[in-house]
Motif scaffolding. Structure first.
Motif, PDB file in Angstrom:
ATOM      1  N   PHE A 124       0.944  -1.342  -0.116  1.00  0.00           N
ATOM      2  CA  PHE A 124      -0.038  -0.050   0.071  1.00  0.00           C
ATOM      3  C   PHE A 124       0.878   1.290   0.057  1.00  0.00           C
ATOM      4  O   PHE A 124       0.376   2.345  -0.293  1.00  0.00           O
ATOM      5  CB  PHE A 124      -0.977   0.008   1.314  1.00  0.00           C
ATOM      6  CG  PHE A 124      -1.984  -1.034   1.057  1.00  0.00           C
ATOM      7  CD1 PHE A 124      -2.996  -0.870   0.146  1.00  0.00           C
ATOM      8  CD2 PHE A 124      -1.954  -2.353   1.745  1.00  0.00           C
ATOM      9  CE1 PHE A 124      -4.077  -1.759  -0.021  1.00  0.00           C
ATOM     10  CE2 PHE A 124      -3.072  -2.902   1.575  1.00  0.00           C
ATOM     11  CZ  PHE A 124      -3.959  -2.878   0.826  1.00  0.00           C
ATOM     12  N   GLY A 125       1.899   1.155   0.498  1.00  0.00           N
ATOM     13  CA  GLY A 125       2.934   2.580   0.228  1.00  0.00           C
ATOM     14  C   GLY A 125       3.299   2.621  -1.128  1.00  0.00           C
ATOM     15  O   GLY A 125       3.425   3.825  -1.552  1.00  0.00           O
ATOM     16  N   TYR A 130       2.607   5.733  -6.305  1.00  0.00           N
ATOM     17  CA  TYR A 130       2.053   5.894  -7.499  1.00  0.00           C
ATOM     18  C   TYR A 130       0.793   6.929  -7.675  1.00  0.00           C
ATOM     19  O   TYR A 130       1.013   7.709  -8.130  1.00  0.00           O
ATOM     20  CB  TYR A 130       1.436   4.705  -7.887  1.00  0.00           C
ATOM     21  CG  TYR A 130       0.801   4.868  -9.479  1.00  0.00           C
ATOM     22  CD1 TYR A 130       1.356   5.004 -10.482  1.00  0.00           C
ATOM     23  CD2 TYR A 130      -0.810   4.679  -9.258  1.00  0.00           C
ATOM     24  CE1 TYR A 130       0.582   5.182 -11.589  1.00  0.00           C
ATOM     25  CE2 TYR A 130      -1.493   4.699 -10.478  1.00  0.00           C
ATOM     26  CZ  TYR A 130      -0.704   5.120 -11.593  1.00  0.00           C
ATOM     27  OH  TYR A 130      -1.441   5.178 -12.976  1.00  0.00           O
ATOM     28  N   ALA A 131      -0.117   7.253  -6.439  1.00  0.00           N
ATOM     29  CA  ALA A 131      -1.174   7.911  -6.521  1.00  0.00           C
ATOM     30  C   ALA A 131      -0.528   9.327  -6.305  1.00  0.00           C
ATOM     31  O   ALA A 131      -1.119  10.237  -7.059  1.00  0.00           O
ATOM     32  CB  ALA A 131      -1.997   8.012  -5.408  1.00  0.00           C
ATOM     33  N   ASP A 132       0.492   9.751  -5.625  1.00  0.00           N
ATOM     34  CA  ASP A 132       0.877  10.788  -5.204  1.00  0.00           C
ATOM     35  C   ASP A 132       1.769  11.327  -6.609  1.00  0.00           C
ATOM     36  O   ASP A 132       1.718  12.491  -6.882  1.00  0.00           O
ATOM     37  CB  ASP A 132       1.732  10.980  -3.962  1.00  0.00           C
ATOM     38  CG  ASP A 132       2.180  12.120  -3.633  1.00  0.00           C
ATOM     39  OD1 ASP A 132       1.517  13.376  -3.574  1.00  0.00           O
ATOM     40  OD2 ASP A 132       3.648  12.454  -3.743  1.00  0.00           O
ATOM     41  N   TRP A 133       2.580  10.466  -7.340  1.00  0.00           N
ATOM     42  CA  TRP A 133       3.283  10.642  -8.418  1.00  0.00           C
ATOM     43  C   TRP A 133       2.498  11.268  -9.533  1.00  0.00           C
ATOM     44  O   TRP A 133       2.890  12.062 -10.305  1.00  0.00           O
ATOM     45  CB  TRP A 133       4.126   9.476  -8.586  1.00  0.00           C
ATOM     46  CG  TRP A 133       5.000   9.727 -10.082  1.00  0.00           C
ATOM     47  CD1 TRP A 133       5.899  10.436 -10.401  1.00  0.00           C
ATOM     48  CD2 TRP A 133       4.534   9.046 -11.389  1.00  0.00           C
ATOM     49  NE1 TRP A 133       6.387  10.309 -11.566  1.00  0.00           N
ATOM     50  CE2 TRP A 133       5.463   9.575 -12.050  1.00  0.00           C
ATOM     51  CE3 TRP A 133       3.641   8.260 -11.705  1.00  0.00           C
ATOM     52  CZ2 TRP A 133       5.385   9.206 -13.476  1.00  0.00           C
ATOM     53  CZ3 TRP A 133       3.292   7.826 -13.053  1.00  0.00           C
ATOM     54  CH2 TRP A 133       4.428   8.368 -14.017  1.00  0.00           C
ATOM     55  N   THR A 164      -1.726  -1.390   6.453  1.00  0.00           N
ATOM     56  CA  THR A 164      -2.249  -0.647   5.491  1.00  0.00           C
ATOM     57  C   THR A 164      -2.240   0.892   5.689  1.00  0.00           C
ATOM     58  O   THR A 164      -1.876   1.543   4.607  1.00  0.00           O
ATOM     59  CB  THR A 164      -3.738  -1.046   5.123  1.00  0.00           C
ATOM     60  OG1 THR A 164      -3.744  -2.304   4.813  1.00  0.00           O
ATOM     61  CG2 THR A 164      -4.549  -0.262   4.111  1.00  0.00           C
ATOM     62  N   SER A 165      -2.721   1.322   6.766  1.00  0.00           N
ATOM     63  CA  SER A 165      -2.960   2.872   7.186  1.00  0.00           C
ATOM     64  C   SER A 165      -4.377   3.334   6.936  1.00  0.00           C
ATOM     65  O   SER A 165      -4.481   3.435   5.515  1.00  0.00           O
ATOM     66  CB  SER A 165      -1.815   3.647   6.736  1.00  0.00           C
ATOM     67  OG  SER A 165      -2.056   4.836   6.889  1.00  0.00           O
ATOM     68  N   PHE A 249       6.890   9.479   2.886  1.00  0.00           N
ATOM     69  CA  PHE A 249       6.313   8.590   3.898  1.00  0.00           C
ATOM     70  C   PHE A 249       6.130   7.194   3.101  1.00  0.00           C
ATOM     71  O   PHE A 249       6.431   6.060   3.822  1.00  0.00           O
ATOM     72  CB  PHE A 249       4.953   9.132   4.061  1.00  0.00           C
ATOM     73  CG  PHE A 249       4.643  10.364   4.781  1.00  0.00           C
ATOM     74  CD1 PHE A 249       4.956  10.596   6.172  1.00  0.00           C
ATOM     75  CD2 PHE A 249       4.352  11.566   4.051  1.00  0.00           C
ATOM     76  CE1 PHE A 249       4.889  11.701   6.769  1.00  0.00           C
ATOM     77  CE2 PHE A 249       4.381  12.644   4.760  1.00  0.00           C
ATOM     78  CZ  PHE A 249       4.507  12.776   6.161  1.00  0.00           C
ATOM     79  N   VAL A 250       6.343   7.368   1.820  1.00  0.00           N
ATOM     80  CA  VAL A 250       6.284   6.169   0.970  1.00  0.00           C
ATOM     81  C   VAL A 250       7.779   5.279   1.262  1.00  0.00           C
ATOM     82  O   VAL A 250       7.846   4.241   1.298  1.00  0.00           O
ATOM     83  CB  VAL A 250       6.199   6.266  -0.645  1.00  0.00           C
ATOM     84  CG1 VAL A 250       6.542   5.020  -1.323  1.00  0.00           C
ATOM     85  CG2 VAL A 250       4.891   6.909  -0.753  1.00  0.00           C
ATOM     86  N   VAL A 251       8.828   6.153   1.324  1.00  0.00           N
ATOM     87  CA  VAL A 251      10.102   5.660   1.245  1.00  0.00           C
ATOM     88  C   VAL A 251       9.990   5.039   2.870  1.00  0.00           C
ATOM     89  O   VAL A 251      10.741   3.800   3.044  1.00  0.00           O
ATOM     90  CB  VAL A 251      11.200   7.106   1.046  1.00  0.00           C
ATOM     91  CG1 VAL A 251      12.500   6.347   1.725  1.00  0.00           C
ATOM     92  CG2 VAL A 251      11.252   7.242  -0.170  1.00  0.00           C
ATOM     93  N   TYR A 252       9.675   5.871   3.686  1.00  0.00           N
ATOM     94  CA  TYR A 252       9.656   5.066   5.087  1.00  0.00           C
ATOM     95  C   TYR A 252       8.862   3.853   5.303  1.00  0.00           C
ATOM     96  O   TYR A 252       9.230   3.021   5.974  1.00  0.00           O
ATOM     97  CB  TYR A 252       8.925   6.239   6.052  1.00  0.00           C
ATOM     98  CG  TYR A 252       8.911   5.773   7.592  1.00  0.00           C
ATOM     99  CD1 TYR A 252      10.058   5.714   8.630  1.00  0.00           C
ATOM    100  CD2 TYR A 252       7.544   5.036   8.124  1.00  0.00           C
ATOM    101  CE1 TYR A 252       9.890   5.392   9.855  1.00  0.00           C
ATOM    102  CE2 TYR A 252       7.208   4.698   9.333  1.00  0.00           C
ATOM    103  CZ  TYR A 252       8.469   4.881  10.028  1.00  0.00           C
ATOM    104  OH  TYR A 252       8.212   4.111  11.547  1.00  0.00           O
ATOM    105  N   ARG A 253       7.710   3.663   4.517  1.00  0.00           N
ATOM    106  CA  ARG A 253       7.007   2.575   4.539  1.00  0.00           C
ATOM    107  C   ARG A 253       7.871   1.366   3.880  1.00  0.00           C
ATOM    108  O   ARG A 253       7.952   0.244   4.497  1.00  0.00           O
ATOM    109  CB  ARG A 253       5.823   2.854   3.827  1.00  0.00           C
ATOM    110  CG  ARG A 253       4.669   3.650   4.510  1.00  0.00           C
ATOM    111  CD  ARG A 253       3.478   3.774   3.702  1.00  0.00           C
ATOM    112  NE  ARG A 253       2.806   2.314   3.528  1.00  0.00           N
ATOM    113  CZ  ARG A 253       1.623   2.224   4.011  1.00  0.00           C
ATOM    114  NH1 ARG A 253       0.862   3.015   4.702  1.00  0.00           N
ATOM    115  NH2 ARG A 253       0.746   1.079   3.882  1.00  0.00           N
TER     116      ARG A 253
END
Length: 265
Positions: A124-125, A130-133, A164-165, A249-253
C-alpha cells in the motif's frame, strides 16, 4: 506500565494515527520489538480518546458548520456544501463498519503478524507513491460527489488489514479520484472522527466487561500526550504535503517493511 512505555506509546499513537504509515502497525510492533507487556484495553481507549480530541479541536470550526447544516438538511432547509460534506463523511464510514463487524475476530486472530504488517506497508506504500506521483487533481473536500465518498469509504475498509494505514489508503483513493493533496488529507482526517468514535466504543464495551483496576493518572497522561502529538501531527502534516508531497512517507514505509521482512522472514 512504566513511564517510558506510557510516553512512547502515547506519542506513537498520536503521530501515526494521522500519518500515512499505519498506527496499528506501530502499536503492534512496539511491544514486539521492546518485549514490553501489552498495554491493556483501557490504555488503548485513552490513546484513541486523545487522538479524537485532537482532530475535533483542530477541525472545530468546520465541524460546527457541518453539524449545523446537516441538522438543517434533516429539517428540510436544503443541502449546502457543509451539509453535503457531513453526509459524505457519514456514508464513507458505512463500509468499514460493515466489514469491521463481520471480520473483526478473523482480523484480530490471524492478521496481526509482523510479516502481514510488512507486506501491507510495502504494497500500500507503493500504491500511495503511485497515486501521489501521478496526481493532477485540485478538488477540495467540498467538491466530492456521492460516488467519490463511497469509493474512498470502500478503500477505508482495507485499513482493517494491519500495515495498510487508514489515512494512507483513504488519501491514496482520494488522490486517484482527482483530489488535491491537502483536500485528500483533510477529508481523510474528517473521516477518522466516526471511525475513532466507533472503535473506541467497541473497546469501551470490552473494557466494561473486564474487572480490572484502572490507573486514572496513567490514562490521563496517555490521553494528553496522544492528543498533543496528534494535533501537532495534523497541523504540520498538512503544511508539509503542500510543499513536499507523500514520497517521504512512501520511502519510510518501504524501508520499515523491508526491515520487518529481514527480521521475521
Amino acid at each position: 506500565m512504566d513511564w517510558l512505555q506510557v510516553v512512547v506509546l502515547s506519542i506513537v499513537q498520536g503521530l501515526t494515527e494521522f500519518l500515512p504509515i499505519s498506527s496499528s502497525a506501530h502499536l503492534i510492533l512496539v511491544p514486539v520489538l521492546t518485549a514490553w507487556e501489552d498495554q491493556g484495553l483501557a490504555f488503548d481507549v485513552a490513546l484513541h480518546l486523545g487522538s479524537l480530541a485532537a482532530v475535533v479541536i483542530y477541525f472545530r470550526r468546520e465541524l460546527w458548520c457541518m453539524a449545523g447544516s446537516w441538522l438543517g438538511s434533516l429539517g428540510g432547509r436544503g443541502v449546502d456544501q457543509d451539509a453535503r460534506l457531513a453526509w459524505w463523511v457519514i456514508l464513507a464510514t458505512v463500509p468499514v463498519c460493515v466489514v469491521g463487524l463481520a471480520l473483526h475476530d478473523t482480523i484480530e486472530a490471524g492478521m496481526r503478524s509482523p510479516l502481514i504488517i510488512a507486506f501491507g506497508l510495502i504494497a500500500f506504500g507503493l500504491l500511495l507513491g503511485y497515486a501521489d506521483w501521478r496526481h493532477r487533481g485540485e478538488r477540495s473536500e467540498y467538491q466530492l460527489g456521492l460516488v467519490d465518498a463511497l469509493l474512498i469509504g470502500a478503500a477505508q475498509a482495507l485499513a482493517l488489514i494491519p500495515g495498510t494505514s487508514r489515512s494512507g489508503i483513504t488519501i491514496t483513493a482520494a488522490l486517484l479520484l482527482g483530489m488535491s493533496r491537502e483536500g485528500a488529507a483533510r477529508f481523510s482526517f474528517l473521516m477518522s472522527i466516526p471511525v475513532i468514535v466507533l472503535a473506541g466504543g467497541l473497546e469501551t464495551v470490552g473494557l466494561l466487561r473486564e474487572a480490572v483496576r484502572v490507573e486514572w493518572f496513567t490514562l490521563s497522561v496517555g490521553t494528553l500526550l496522544s492528543g498533543i502529538s496528534a494535533y501537532l501531527c495534523i497541523h504540520y502534516f498538512l503544511a508539509f504535503i503542500r510543499r513536499v508531497g507523500m514520497q517521504p512517507f512512501v520511502v519510510y514505509r518501504l524501508l520499515l517493511g523491508a526491515w520487518l521482512l529481514w527480521l521475521f522472514w
